[in-house]
Design a protein around this motif. Structure first.
Motif, PDB file in Angstrom:
ATOM      1  N   TYR A  26       0.827  -1.211   0.000  1.00 29.97           N
ATOM      2  CA  TYR A  26       0.000   0.000   0.000  1.00 29.97           C
ATOM      3  C   TYR A  26       0.861   1.260   0.000  1.00 29.97           C
ATOM      4  CZ  TYR A  26      -3.267   3.597   1.400  1.00 29.97           C
ATOM      5  OH  TYR A  26      -3.998   4.754   1.441  1.00 29.97           O
ATOM      6  N   MET A  27       1.879   1.293   0.834  1.00 32.87           N
ATOM      7  CA  MET A  27       2.696   2.495   0.955  1.00 32.87           C
ATOM      8  C   MET A  27       3.510   2.766  -0.307  1.00 32.87           C
ATOM      9  SD  MET A  27       1.870   3.577   3.948  1.00 32.87           S
ATOM     10  CE  MET A  27       3.117   4.792   4.391  1.00 32.87           C
ATOM     11  N   ASP A  28       4.021   1.700  -0.937  1.00 33.35           N
ATOM     12  CA  ASP A  28       4.885   1.881  -2.107  1.00 33.35           C
ATOM     13  C   ASP A  28       4.108   1.987  -3.412  1.00 33.35           C
ATOM     14  OD1 ASP A  28       6.918   1.711  -0.315  1.00 33.35           O
ATOM     15  OD2 ASP A  28       7.808  -0.133  -1.100  1.00 33.35           O
ATOM     16  N   HIS A  29       2.996   1.256  -3.514  1.00 34.39           N
ATOM     17  CA  HIS A  29       2.295   1.177  -4.795  1.00 34.39           C
ATOM     18  C   HIS A  29       0.810   1.519  -4.694  1.00 34.39           C
ATOM     19  CE1 HIS A  29       5.914  -0.651  -6.446  1.00 34.39           C
ATOM     20  NE2 HIS A  29       5.905  -1.507  -5.441  1.00 34.39           N
ATOM     21  N   ASN A  30       0.358   1.872  -3.501  1.00 36.36           N
ATOM     22  CA  ASN A  30      -1.035   2.281  -3.299  1.00 36.36           C
ATOM     23  C   ASN A  30      -2.021   1.198  -3.735  1.00 36.36           C
ATOM     24  OD1 ASN A  30      -2.916   4.180  -2.366  1.00 36.36           O
ATOM     25  ND2 ASN A  30      -3.283   4.958  -4.431  1.00 36.36           N
ATOM     26  N   ILE A  31      -1.713  -0.056  -3.415  1.00 37.45           N
ATOM     27  CA  ILE A  31      -2.606  -1.157  -3.740  1.00 37.45           C
ATOM     28  C   ILE A  31      -3.029  -1.862  -2.458  1.00 37.45           C
ATOM     29  CG2 ILE A  31      -1.656  -1.543  -6.039  1.00 37.45           C
ATOM     30  CD1 ILE A  31      -0.088  -3.893  -4.931  1.00 37.45           C
ATOM     31  N   ALA A 136      -0.624   3.073  10.622  1.00 33.09           N
ATOM     32  CA  ALA A 136       0.385   3.132   9.562  1.00 33.09           C
ATOM     33  C   ALA A 136      -0.200   3.630   8.249  1.00 33.09           C
ATOM     34  CB  ALA A 136       1.015   1.754   9.352  1.00 33.09           C
ATOM     35  N   VAL A 137      -1.519   3.580   8.123  1.00 34.54           N
ATOM     36  CA  VAL A 137      -2.184   4.011   6.891  1.00 34.54           C
ATOM     37  C   VAL A 137      -3.238   5.059   7.241  1.00 34.54           C
ATOM     38  CG1 VAL A 137      -1.768   2.027   5.407  1.00 34.54           C
ATOM     39  CG2 VAL A 137      -3.545   1.880   7.123  1.00 34.54           C
ATOM     40  N   PRO A 138      -2.826   6.301   7.458  1.00 33.78           N
ATOM     41  CA  PRO A 138      -3.767   7.327   7.926  1.00 33.78           C
ATOM     42  C   PRO A 138      -4.923   7.591   6.981  1.00 33.78           C
ATOM     43  CG  PRO A 138      -1.678   8.293   7.217  1.00 33.78           C
ATOM     44  CD  PRO A 138      -1.468   6.814   7.297  1.00 33.78           C
ATOM     45  N   ARG A 139      -4.756   7.288   5.685  1.00 34.35           N
ATOM     46  CA  ARG A 139      -5.849   7.552   4.749  1.00 34.35           C
ATOM     47  C   ARG A 139      -6.954   6.509   4.837  1.00 34.35           C
ATOM     48  NH1 ARG A 139      -3.262   8.539  -1.044  1.00 34.35           N
ATOM     49  NH2 ARG A 139      -1.728   7.044  -0.266  1.00 34.35           N
ATOM     50  N   LEU A 140      -6.688   5.381   5.480  1.00 34.91           N
ATOM     51  CA  LEU A 140      -7.694   4.334   5.597  1.00 34.91           C
ATOM     52  C   LEU A 140      -8.350   4.396   6.974  1.00 34.91           C
ATOM     53  CD1 LEU A 140      -5.927   1.301   3.875  1.00 34.91           C
ATOM     54  CD2 LEU A 140      -7.466   2.980   2.891  1.00 34.91           C
ATOM     55  N   LEU A 141      -8.881   5.556   7.302  1.00 31.94           N
ATOM     56  CA  LEU A 141      -9.442   5.760   8.632  1.00 31.94           C
ATOM     57  C   LEU A 141     -10.942   5.526   8.677  1.00 31.94           C
ATOM     58  CD1 LEU A 141      -7.493   8.961   9.768  1.00 31.94           C
ATOM     59  CD2 LEU A 141      -7.073   6.591  10.423  1.00 31.94           C
ATOM     60  N   THR A 142     -11.607   5.611   7.548  1.00 32.87           N
ATOM     61  CA  THR A 142     -13.060   5.537   7.545  1.00 32.87           C
ATOM     62  C   THR A 142     -13.553   4.530   6.517  1.00 32.87           C
ATOM     63  OG1 THR A 142     -13.314   7.259   5.855  1.00 32.87           O
ATOM     64  CG2 THR A 142     -13.177   7.980   8.160  1.00 32.87           C
ATOM     65  N   LYS A 143     -14.807   4.154   6.693  1.00 38.36           N
ATOM     66  CA  LYS A 143     -15.441   3.266   5.721  1.00 38.36           C
ATOM     67  C   LYS A 143     -15.451   3.904   4.341  1.00 38.36           C
ATOM     68  CE  LYS A 143     -19.930   3.107   5.670  1.00 38.36           C
ATOM     69  NZ  LYS A 143     -21.334   2.825   6.028  1.00 38.36           N
TER      70      LYS A 143
END
Length: 265
Positions: A26-31, A136-143
């Motif tokens: 996720y961090m390197d390739h946003n997958i 570690a993934v602040p953008r994945l905070l919400t549904k």
């Protein structure tokens, strides 16, 4: 769409390592692994309590077979008179229950069933992933943010066709014909084959590149075949096909091999 697979021989340390691999991708390739349910992914990021009933049931419907999904959707819509009790009984039996609840309790029973299948049974794995993923993934905070990422990463025929770009805007008739065959082929694929094609070109079955660059060669005979360079998402395409059926048969043969099977996990 499945819940997280369960391998009893994996220890806490090994599942945490899998979680770190997940984060690296996720961090390197946003997958993200979009074959896993959104409810499972959110629970790994924010804990089981963050999964509301709406997300849970949406994830559960994706987890079910087509026949099971149709029956459960009728229950959720309140169309109890249209329910095929035999199909529902098969589902409840598979989930560990040997009888159907009364109609006034069946919806609640399905919610409990979904929670058990998607969150309770893989709870050990969720906890292991959570220790690696949490914060570690602040953008994945919400549904909403997770569902947006799912939508953006899920390949469709239209999205993949729009990614295909020739390296040279000026094409000769043979190159233009080959490009037309390729676009026609991509638009005709079902979801499984589309993901295989995307993986052939980019190394991933989810959308992780902005474009697929197409170059052309004049290979023919037994040496003719499409060649993919996944690091740069470049597809070398022969322009020596005489017809679309020839093109389709050759690309089908390439994509039907088992070289794309990842069986490490």
């Amino acid at each position: 769409m499945s819940e997280c697979p369960d391998w009893p021989d994996y220890s806490e340390k090994e599942w945490q390592a899998v979680g770190r691999v997940w984060i690296k991708g996720y961090m390197d390739h946003n997958i993200i692994p979009i074959r896993l349910s959104p409810a499972f992914i959110l629970s790994c990021c924010q804990g089981v309590s963050s999964v509301d009933e709406e997300l849970l049931m949406m994830s559960f419907l994706r987890y079910l077979s087509v026949t099971e999904r149709e029956s459960v959707e009728k229950v959720l819509e309140g169309n109890l008179e249209e329910i095929d009790e035999e199909d529902l009984l098969d589902l409840f039996s598979r989930m560990g229950s040997h009888c159907l609840p009364s109609k006034d309790k069946i919806r609640a029973a399905i919610v409990v069933m979904a929670h058990k299948a998607l969150l309770q049974e893989p709870k050990f794995i969720i906890d292991c992933f959570h220790s690696s993923i949490h914060n570690a993934v602040p953008r994945l905070l919400t549904k909403e943010s997770i569902m947006e990422l799912y939508e953006n990463k899920r390949p469709t025929n239209r999205k993949v066709a729009q990614m295909i770009k020739p390296s040279n805007e000026s094409l000769n008739p043979q190159e233009q014909a080959a490009l037309t065959y390729l676009l026609r082929y991509v638009r005709s694929l079902d979801q499984r084959k589309l993901e295989i094609f995307l993986r052939f070109c980019t190394g991933s079955s989810v959308l992780c590149k902005d474009s697929i660059e197409v170059t052309f060669n004049r290979l023919c005979g037994l040496s003719r075949r499409p060649v993919a360079h996944t690091c740069g998402a470049v597809l070398e395409l022969p322009c020596t096909y005489s017809s679309y059926p020839d093109f389709r048969a050759e690309l089908d043969s390439v994509l039907s091999g088992d070289c794309f099977t990842m069986d490490i996990l």
